[in-house]
Scaffold this motif. Structure first.
Motif, PDB file in Angstrom:
ATOM      1  N   THR A 146      -1.115  -1.756  -4.694  1.00  0.00           N
ATOM      2  CA  THR A 146      -2.407  -2.452  -4.578  1.00  0.00           C
ATOM      3  C   THR A 146      -3.390  -1.858  -5.588  1.00  0.00           C
ATOM      4  OG1 THR A 146      -2.962  -0.977  -2.749  1.00  0.00           O
ATOM      5  CG2 THR A 146      -2.145  -3.152  -2.174  1.00  0.00           C
ATOM      6  N   ARG A 147      -4.224  -2.737  -6.115  1.00  0.00           N
ATOM      7  CA  ARG A 147      -5.249  -2.343  -7.084  1.00  0.00           C
ATOM      8  C   ARG A 147      -6.577  -2.948  -6.642  1.00  0.00           C
ATOM      9  NH1 ARG A 147      -1.805   0.402  -8.070  1.00  0.00           N
ATOM     10  NH2 ARG A 147      -0.765   0.996 -10.005  1.00  0.00           N
ATOM     11  N   PRO A 148      -7.701  -2.291  -6.967  1.00  0.00           N
ATOM     12  CA  PRO A 148      -9.002  -2.787  -6.496  1.00  0.00           C
ATOM     13  C   PRO A 148      -9.273  -4.237  -6.908  1.00  0.00           C
ATOM     14  CG  PRO A 148      -9.234  -0.602  -7.481  1.00  0.00           C
ATOM     15  CD  PRO A 148      -7.822  -1.041  -7.733  1.00  0.00           C
ATOM     16  N   TRP A 149      -8.739  -4.635  -8.087  1.00  0.00           N
ATOM     17  CA  TRP A 149      -9.023  -5.991  -8.584  1.00  0.00           C
ATOM     18  C   TRP A 149      -8.006  -7.024  -8.087  1.00  0.00           C
ATOM     19  CZ3 TRP A 149      -7.669  -1.738 -11.484  1.00  0.00           C
ATOM     20  CH2 TRP A 149      -6.397  -1.743 -12.037  1.00  0.00           C
ATOM     21  N   ASN A 150      -7.024  -6.605  -7.304  1.00  0.00           N
ATOM     22  CA  ASN A 150      -6.050  -7.546  -6.737  1.00  0.00           C
ATOM     23  C   ASN A 150      -6.093  -7.449  -5.215  1.00  0.00           C
ATOM     24  OD1 ASN A 150      -5.052  -8.445  -9.205  1.00  0.00           O
ATOM     25  ND2 ASN A 150      -3.429  -6.934  -9.279  1.00  0.00           N
ATOM     26  N   ASN A 195       4.833   4.485 -16.216  1.00  0.00           N
ATOM     27  CA  ASN A 195       5.541   4.477 -14.934  1.00  0.00           C
ATOM     28  C   ASN A 195       7.048   4.604 -15.201  1.00  0.00           C
ATOM     29  OD1 ASN A 195       6.327   4.222 -12.319  1.00  0.00           O
ATOM     30  ND2 ASN A 195       5.111   2.396 -11.870  1.00  0.00           N
ATOM     31  N   ARG A 251       3.455  -0.891 -15.517  1.00  0.00           N
ATOM     32  CA  ARG A 251       2.349  -0.145 -16.102  1.00  0.00           C
ATOM     33  C   ARG A 251       2.883   0.951 -17.015  1.00  0.00           C
ATOM     34  NH1 ARG A 251      -2.001  -2.171 -13.610  1.00  0.00           N
ATOM     35  NH2 ARG A 251      -1.374  -3.142 -11.658  1.00  0.00           N
ATOM     36  N   GLN A 275       0.841  -1.200   0.000  1.00  0.00           N
ATOM     37  CA  GLN A 275       0.000   0.000   0.000  1.00  0.00           C
ATOM     38  C   GLN A 275       0.876   1.250   0.000  1.00  0.00           C
ATOM     39  OE1 GLN A 275      -2.416  -1.080   3.375  1.00  0.00           O
ATOM     40  NE2 GLN A 275      -4.015  -1.996   2.097  1.00  0.00           N
TER      41      GLN A 275
END
Ligand SMILES: CC(C)(COP(=O)(O)OP(=O)(O)OC[C@H]1O[C@@H](n2cnc3c(N)ncnc32)[C@H](O)[C@@H]1OP(=O)(O)O)[C@@H](O)C(=O)NCCC(=O)NCCS
Length: 142
Positions: free
Chosen positions: A24-28, A111, A108, A19
């Motif tokens: 962190t990503r919403p889908w992971n 980046n 990504r 974090q």
């Protein structure tokens, strides 16, 4: 930095590290990602610690053809001191010991900071398009 395999008691520290590093990503779901990694080559889930405190991670795997690395993270307080380079060198050595001829990783698009880091470590863009297909819908709308 001491590098070792992940232990279950590292879980909260590693989720907090991801974090803090914006990984962190919403889908992971990080807890689910950790649980899944513990089912496949858990010894290649690497944690770096300083004075016994986890401050780095790299989730490494060898699929029999290529090595992959995810969740490369150095605690912001320890960045810029060579820990990322050391962690990746360790990951590469473990893959070489397993006969893995090439390591792949995904960054990504845009980046540029991380792309600069990997360029310094000898990584170069491959002429590929990354395609994906979800097999297990982790979220209700997937
Ligand atoms: C990217 C990251 C792993 C780098 O770790 P680090 O410990 O800070 O990197 P190091 O100190 O080992 O640096 C290694 C080399 O990369 C270079 N580098 C590191 N950060 C850089 C930056 N922001 N811009 C340009 N070069 C950079 C260093 O100059 C160094 O080169 P040198 O050895 O020739 O001097 C770390 O910043 C991080 O955890 N970032 C947040 C999480 C993340 O984005 N992870 C990648 C997911 S794909």
């Amino acid at each position: 930095m001491l590098i070792r395999s992940f232990r279950e008691e590292d879980t909260e520290a590693i989720v907090a590290l991801w974090q803090a590093c914006g990984l962190t990503r919403p889908w992971n779901d990080p807890y689910r990602d950790i649980a899944r990694k513990l089912t496949a080559q858990p010894e290649l889930f690497l944690v770096g610690e300083v004075s016994g405190v986890p401050m780095a991670s790299a989730m490494v795997g060898f699929d029999g053809h290529r090595g992959w690395v995810y969740y490369v993270a150095i605690d912001p307080a320890h960045q810029g001191k060579g820990c990322g380079r050391m962690l990746m060198a360790h990951a590469e050595q473990l893959l070489i010991e397993r006969g893995c001829p090439k390591i792949n990783l995904l960054v990504r698009a845009g980046n540029d900071v991380v792309i600069d880091f990997y360029n310094k470590l000898g990584y170069a863009p491959d002429a590929v398009v990354s395609l994906g297909k979800r097999l297990i819908p982790d979220l209700p709308d997937q």
